[in-house]
Design a protein around this motif. Structure first.
Motif, PDB file in Angstrom:
ATOM      1  N   ALA A   1     -13.917  33.319  66.184  1.00  0.00           N
ATOM      2  CA  ALA A   1     -12.646  32.733  66.886  1.00  0.00           C
ATOM      3  C   ALA A   1     -12.141  31.493  65.960  1.00  0.00           C
ATOM      4  CB  ALA A   1     -13.150  32.011  68.186  1.00  0.00           C
ATOM      5  N   ASN A   2     -12.846  30.924  65.507  1.00  0.00           N
ATOM      6  CA  ASN A   2     -12.696  29.743  64.449  1.00  0.00           C
ATOM      7  C   ASN A   2     -12.046  30.194  63.102  1.00  0.00           C
ATOM      8  OD1 ASN A   2     -12.683  26.874  64.222  1.00  0.00           O
ATOM      9  ND2 ASN A   2     -14.113  27.059  62.459  1.00  0.00           N
ATOM     10  N   PHE A   3     -12.342  31.673  62.708  1.00  0.00           N
ATOM     11  CA  PHE A   3     -11.718  32.114  61.573  1.00  0.00           C
ATOM     12  C   PHE A   3     -11.260  33.406  61.579  1.00  0.00           C
ATOM     13  CE2 PHE A   3     -15.334  29.372  60.225  1.00  0.00           C
ATOM     14  CZ  PHE A   3     -14.706  28.475  59.540  1.00  0.00           C
TER      15      PHE A   3
ATOM     16  N   ILE B   1     -10.453  39.872  71.695  1.00  0.00           N
ATOM     17  CA  ILE B   1     -10.098  39.031  70.745  1.00  0.00           C
ATOM     18  C   ILE B   1     -10.351  37.647  70.962  1.00  0.00           C
ATOM     19  CG2 ILE B   1      -8.078  38.084  69.358  1.00  0.00           C
ATOM     20  CD1 ILE B   1      -6.318  40.510  70.030  1.00  0.00           C
ATOM     21  N   PHE B   2     -10.949  36.981  70.114  1.00  0.00           N
ATOM     22  CA  PHE B   2     -11.409  35.485  70.505  1.00  0.00           C
ATOM     23  C   PHE B   2     -10.842  34.705  69.630  1.00  0.00           C
ATOM     24  CE2 PHE B   2     -15.114  38.402  70.451  1.00  0.00           C
ATOM     25  CZ  PHE B   2     -15.507  38.320  71.811  1.00  0.00           C
ATOM     26  N   ASN B   3     -10.272  33.290  70.397  1.00  0.00           N
ATOM     27  CA  ASN B   3      -9.465  32.438  69.785  1.00  0.00           C
ATOM     28  C   ASN B   3      -9.966  31.012  70.151  1.00  0.00           C
ATOM     29  OD1 ASN B   3      -6.894  33.983  68.902  1.00  0.00           O
ATOM     30  ND2 ASN B   3      -7.048  34.796  71.005  1.00  0.00           N
ATOM     31  N   VAL B   4      -9.586  30.041  69.350  1.00  0.00           N
ATOM     32  CA  VAL B   4      -9.770  28.860  69.631  1.00  0.00           C
ATOM     33  C   VAL B   4      -8.649  28.140  69.813  1.00  0.00           C
ATOM     34  CG1 VAL B   4     -11.990  28.492  68.796  1.00  0.00           C
ATOM     35  CG2 VAL B   4     -10.153  28.128  67.293  1.00  0.00           C
TER      36      VAL B   4
ATOM     37  N   GLU C   1     -13.786  22.450  61.334  1.00  0.00           N
ATOM     38  CA  GLU C   1     -14.578  22.591  59.924  1.00  0.00           C
ATOM     39  C   GLU C   1     -15.888  22.697  60.426  1.00  0.00           C
ATOM     40  OE1 GLU C   1     -13.438  23.012  56.904  1.00  0.00           O
ATOM     41  OE2 GLU C   1     -11.441  22.856  57.702  1.00  0.00           O
ATOM     42  N   ILE C   2     -16.867  23.214  59.510  1.00  0.00           N
ATOM     43  CA  ILE C   2     -18.228  23.526  59.646  1.00  0.00           C
ATOM     44  C   ILE C   2     -19.203  21.992  59.987  1.00  0.00           C
ATOM     45  CG2 ILE C   2     -20.640  24.416  58.995  1.00  0.00           C
ATOM     46  CD1 ILE C   2     -18.642  26.622  59.665  1.00  0.00           C
ATOM     47  N   HIS C   3     -18.501  21.039  59.057  1.00  0.00           N
ATOM     48  CA  HIS C   3     -19.332  19.962  59.133  1.00  0.00           C
ATOM     49  C   HIS C   3     -19.014  19.036  60.507  1.00  0.00           C
ATOM     50  CE1 HIS C   3     -15.378  18.396  57.547  1.00  0.00           C
ATOM     51  NE2 HIS C   3     -15.673  17.217  58.324  1.00  0.00           N
TER      52      HIS C   3
ATOM     53  N   LEU D   1     -19.580  25.019  72.442  1.00  0.00           N
ATOM     54  CA  LEU D   1     -18.324  25.699  71.589  1.00  0.00           C
ATOM     55  C   LEU D   1     -17.275  26.451  72.725  1.00  0.00           C
ATOM     56  CD1 LEU D   1     -20.357  26.789  68.732  1.00  0.00           C
ATOM     57  CD2 LEU D   1     -19.150  24.598  68.821  1.00  0.00           C
ATOM     58  N   LYS D   2     -16.163  26.228  72.470  1.00  0.00           N
ATOM     59  CA  LYS D   2     -15.230  26.699  73.610  1.00  0.00           C
ATOM     60  C   LYS D   2     -14.542  27.900  72.947  1.00  0.00           C
ATOM     61  CE  LYS D   2     -15.122  22.997  76.755  1.00  0.00           C
ATOM     62  NZ  LYS D   2     -14.307  22.070  77.691  1.00  0.00           N
ATOM     63  N   VAL D   3     -14.231  29.094  73.499  1.00  0.00           N
ATOM     64  CA  VAL D   3     -13.819  30.151  72.943  1.00  0.00           C
ATOM     65  C   VAL D   3     -12.692  30.858  74.023  1.00  0.00           C
ATOM     66  CG1 VAL D   3     -13.941  32.453  72.146  1.00  0.00           C
ATOM     67  CG2 VAL D   3     -15.507  30.701  71.130  1.00  0.00           C
TER      68      VAL D   3
END
Length: 293
Positions: free
Chosen positions: A112-114, A257-260, A265-267, A283-285
């Motif tokens: 979702a994030n990428f 399809i997954f979205n945010v 960022e990972i950090h 973590l919300k999707v």
């Protein structure tokens, strides 16, 4: 209970003390239940084998032999004891299930994030199944061998977010590390998550890059990647977990399809380091049904 005991090891290190506590009694109750369920599974399989004189021939005719079948065959040949089967089944049920659920949580968020990576996964699945639904074209074992990019996505997820971020090992002989000597019999904690994010071994370690697991790129980093541990004590449920992850993720990506709301960022993902890895905040999707033309 185990996590609490580890965090308070100065009080609960010795079994004789821990077993007298309410937590010790509760742990014993849960373990007795688990052991009884596994024993019942094994006994049921033994009874089925004893009631079928053609068991060996039937097993040969199966397209695939299960992990349990292989162990039962070894037990009949007296290569392993029934207690070993019990221990292996317990490990499979507990550790593989944990690693699957933790990794699924992070993998879905990474997709979702990428969105560009999610699209690459989807395009790979289109090459295998076209636009057929999971009902009309269900996933088969042989299909998994063609999911190369999805495999790399799973590996990159487990590099950044290993389900068991720390492992404990007992030193079997004196071990020299630099100028220090770790004595035989010592218990040591290995920080898997630290090694798999160390820039000494990984270029741009906090970048989510599945292609770092291409054969020509991963060869220099293999010794610092072991989310399932390594050697004689590696996770017996490793292959089972990977198969499950591929089936689950491929099914979901073909369907949704997954979205945010906002990419992060990972950090920025704050982690809770425990026996199993988790996040300090959920973590919300967003999930959207795919539309097929």
């Amino acid at each position: 209970i185990i996590s609490y005991r580890v965090k308070n090891i100065h009080i609960y290190y010795f079994d004789i003390i821990f077993n007298l506590t309410s937590l010790g009694r509760e742990q014993k109750k849960h373990l007795n239940l688990l052991h009884s369920v596994v024993d019942e599974m094994i006994q049921q399989r033994i009874d089925e084998s004893n009631n079928n004189v053609n068991t060996t021939e039937n097993e040969k005719n199966r397209p695939y032999r299960t992990f349990f079948d292989i162990q039962m065959d070894a037990c009949r040949k007296q290569n392993i004891m029934q207690q070993e089967i019990h221990d292996n089944v317990m490990t499979m049920l507990l550790t593989a299930s944990d690693s699957i659920s933790v990794t699924m949580n992070f993998a879905i968020f990474m997709l979702a994030n990428f969105p560009n990576i999610q699209e690459k996964v989807y395009q790979e699945l289109l090459e295998i199944y076209g636009t057929e639904t999971t009902k009309s074209a269900p996933i088969k074992y042989d299909d998994l061998q063609h999911m190369h990019y999805l495999d790399r996505v799973i590996k990159e997820t487990m590099r950044l977010f290993p389900p068991a971020p720390l492992i404990i090992r007992r030193v079997t002989k004196d071990l020299e590390i630099g100028e220090a000597v770790v004595p035989k019999g010592a218990d040591i904690i290995i920080g898997i998550i630290k090694m798999q994010r160390d820039e000494k071994y990984w270029s741009n370690p906090l970048m989510f890059d599945p292609d770092r697991f291409l054969p020509e790129r991963i060869k220099d980093c293999q010794l610092s990647y072991f989310p399932f541990s390594d050697g004689l004590r590696n996770c017996i449920g490793m292959k089972y977990a990977i198969i499950c992850l591929k089936v689950l993720l491929a099914t979901l990506v073909r369907t949704f399809i997954f979205n945010v709301d906002k990419s992060i960022e990972i950090h920025q993902i704050k982690l809770e380091i425990d026996l199993l890895l988790s996040t300090k905040k959920p973590l919300k999707v967003k999930i959207e049904k795919r539309c097929f033309q």
